[in-house]
Motif scaffolding. Structure first.
Motif, short mmCIF file in Angstrom:
data_model
loop_
_atom_site.label_atom_id
_atom_site.label_comp_id
_atom_site.label_asym_id
_atom_site.label_seq_id
_atom_site.Cartn_x
_atom_site.Cartn_y
_atom_site.Cartn_z
N ARG A 193 -3.22 10.63 2.63
CA ARG A 193 -4.32 11.49 2.19
C ARG A 193 -3.93 11.96 0.80
O ARG A 193 -3.28 12.99 0.64
CB ARG A 193 -4.51 12.67 3.16
CG ARG A 193 -5.07 12.25 4.51
CD ARG A 193 -5.37 13.44 5.41
NE ARG A 193 -4.23 14.26 5.72
CZ ARG A 193 -3.38 14.04 6.73
NH1 ARG A 193 -3.53 12.99 7.51
NH2 ARG A 193 -2.37 14.86 6.94
N ASP A 194 -4.24 11.16 -0.18
CA ASP A 194 -3.83 11.32 -1.57
C ASP A 194 -2.36 11.00 -1.79
O ASP A 194 -2.00 10.42 -2.79
CB ASP A 194 -4.17 12.70 -2.12
CG ASP A 194 -5.67 12.95 -2.19
OD1 ASP A 194 -6.41 12.01 -2.53
OD2 ASP A 194 -6.09 14.07 -1.87
N PRO B 178 -8.85 3.95 -1.51
CA PRO B 178 -7.46 3.76 -1.93
C PRO B 178 -6.58 4.99 -1.70
O PRO B 178 -5.36 4.86 -1.66
CB PRO B 178 -7.58 3.45 -3.43
CG PRO B 178 -8.94 2.87 -3.59
CD PRO B 178 -9.80 3.62 -2.60
N ALA B 179 -7.18 6.16 -1.53
CA ALA B 179 -6.41 7.39 -1.34
C ALA B 179 -6.47 7.93 0.08
O ALA B 179 -5.88 8.97 0.37
CB ALA B 179 -6.89 8.46 -2.32
N PHE C 120 0.88 -1.17 0.00
CA PHE C 120 0.00 0.00 0.00
C PHE C 120 0.91 1.22 0.00
O PHE C 120 1.73 1.39 0.92
CB PHE C 120 -0.91 0.03 1.24
CG PHE C 120 -1.93 -1.05 1.25
CD1 PHE C 120 -3.06 -0.97 0.45
CD2 PHE C 120 -1.76 -2.16 2.06
CE1 PHE C 120 -4.01 -1.99 0.46
CE2 PHE C 120 -2.70 -3.18 2.08
CZ PHE C 120 -3.83 -3.09 1.27
N TRP C 121 0.79 2.06 -1.01
CA TRP C 121 1.60 3.29 -1.11
C TRP C 121 0.99 4.17 -2.19
O TRP C 121 0.41 3.68 -3.15
CB TRP C 121 3.05 2.96 -1.48
CG TRP C 121 3.92 4.17 -1.41
CD1 TRP C 121 4.33 4.95 -2.46
CD2 TRP C 121 4.47 4.77 -0.23
NE1 TRP C 121 5.10 5.99 -1.99
CE2 TRP C 121 5.20 5.90 -0.63
CE3 TRP C 121 4.40 4.44 1.12
CZ2 TRP C 121 5.87 6.71 0.27
CZ3 TRP C 121 5.07 5.25 2.03
CH2 TRP C 121 5.79 6.37 1.61
N ARG C 122 1.17 5.52 -2.01
CA ARG C 122 0.66 6.46 -3.01
C ARG C 122 1.70 7.55 -3.30
O ARG C 122 1.89 8.46 -2.51
CB ARG C 122 -0.63 7.11 -2.55
CG ARG C 122 -1.81 6.12 -2.57
CD ARG C 122 -3.13 6.78 -2.43
NE ARG C 122 -3.46 7.65 -3.52
CZ ARG C 122 -4.04 7.27 -4.65
NH1 ARG C 122 -4.32 6.02 -4.86
NH2 ARG C 122 -4.32 8.16 -5.58
N GLY D 183 6.94 7.55 -6.74
CA GLY D 183 6.21 7.85 -7.97
C GLY D 183 5.19 6.81 -8.39
O GLY D 183 4.56 6.95 -9.44
N PHE D 184 4.98 5.76 -7.62
CA PHE D 184 3.99 4.75 -8.00
C PHE D 184 2.85 4.70 -6.99
O PHE D 184 2.95 5.23 -5.89
CB PHE D 184 4.62 3.36 -8.16
CG PHE D 184 5.36 2.85 -6.96
CD1 PHE D 184 4.68 2.45 -5.80
CD2 PHE D 184 6.74 2.73 -6.98
CE1 PHE D 184 5.36 1.96 -4.70
CE2 PHE D 184 7.43 2.23 -5.87
CZ PHE D 184 6.74 1.85 -4.74
N VAL D 185 1.77 4.04 -7.41
CA VAL D 185 0.63 3.80 -6.54
C VAL D 185 0.45 2.29 -6.43
O VAL D 185 0.37 1.59 -7.45
CB VAL D 185 -0.65 4.45 -7.10
CG1 VAL D 185 -1.87 4.05 -6.28
CG2 VAL D 185 -0.51 5.96 -7.14
#
Length: 187
Positions: free
Chosen positions: A103-104, A81-82, A32-34, A39-41
Motif C-alpha cells: 500500500r504505497d 502499481p502502488a 514487484f517492489w515499492r 529504496g527502489f520501485v
C-alpha cells in the motif's frame, strides 16, 4: 477452454500452455517492489490476470526451478502499481513461503518451506480482508497472511513470476481457478 482463456498479461514473458498447465520463463531483472528498505520501485514482473473483481477466491498449484536469489512465483492481487499483494514461493537461500503486501510501500514476510515439489496457494478477498493460504503436499491448508485490502477498490487476480537476479526462471502453474469467496477461507 482452459483456465487461461480470457486472461490478460502485464509484462508478458515467454510462455506456453498445454492442457490445463501454463509454463512461463521469466525475463531478467523482473520484480514487484515499492521503496521499503531497498529504496527502489519495480513493476516489471510477469502477471497473467483476470479483469477487475471485488470478492473472490483464487487457487493455483505452483512448481518452479528456484535457483537464484529472489526467484519467485505464485498468486497476485493487484489494483495499481502502488496497491497489490503477491504470495508464493521465493528463493532466499532456500525456498521460502513469501507474502508481500503493498500500500504505497511494500512489506515482506518469509517462512522456510524446505524443498516441496509443488505448493498450492489460495487467496480470498472478502470485504476489506485478503487471506493468503498455503497447502504443502500431504498437509492441510494453513494461513500465511491476513491483510487489509481496501474494499472499494476493484482488483485483478492471477499468477505471477519474477526473477530479479537473472533471466530464465522456469515455473509452471496448474489447477488455476477463480470463483466466489469460499466459506471459511478467512480466519
Amino acid at each position: 477452454m482452459t483456465p487461461w482463456t480470457g486472461l490478460h498479461w502485464l509484462n508478458e514473458p515467454d510462455w506456453s500452455t498445454e492442457d490445463q498447465t501454463l509454463r512461463m520463463t521469466t525475463q531478467g531483472q523482473t520484480d514487484f517492489w515499492r521503496a521499503t528498505h531497498y529504496g527502489f520501485v519495480r513493476d516489471s514482473g510477469h502477471v497473467l490476470h483476470t479483469g477487475p473483481l471485488q470478492d473472490f477466491t483464487a487457487r493455483v498449484r505452483v512448481e518452479g526451478q528456484y535457483q537464484a536469489l529472489y526467484d519467485q512465483a505464485g498468486l497476485m492481487v493487484r489494483s495499481s502499481p502502488a496497491q497489490w499483494v503477491k504470495a508464493g514461493v521465493e528463493f532466499v537461500g532456500e525456498q521460502q513461503l513469501s507474502a508481500v503486501v503493498t500500500r504505497d510501500f511494500s512489506d515482506w514476510n518469509v517462512r522456510p518451506v524446505g524443498h516441496p515439489e509443488t505448493v498450492e496457494l489460495k487467496m480470498t478477498r472478502c470485504g476489506d480482508t485478503l487471506s493468503v493460504q498455503v497447502r504443502l503436499p500431504g498437509q492441510d491448508w494453513g494461513l500465511l497472511r491476513l491483510a487489509y485490502y481496501p474494499p472499494e477498490i476493484p482488483a485483478v487476480v492471477g499468477v505471477f513470476a519474477c526473477s530479479p537476479e537473472r533471466a530464465g526462471f522456469q515455473v509452471q502453474f496448474s489447477d488455476f481457478e477463480v470463483g466466489a469467496p469460499e466459506e471459511g477461507a478467512l480466519y
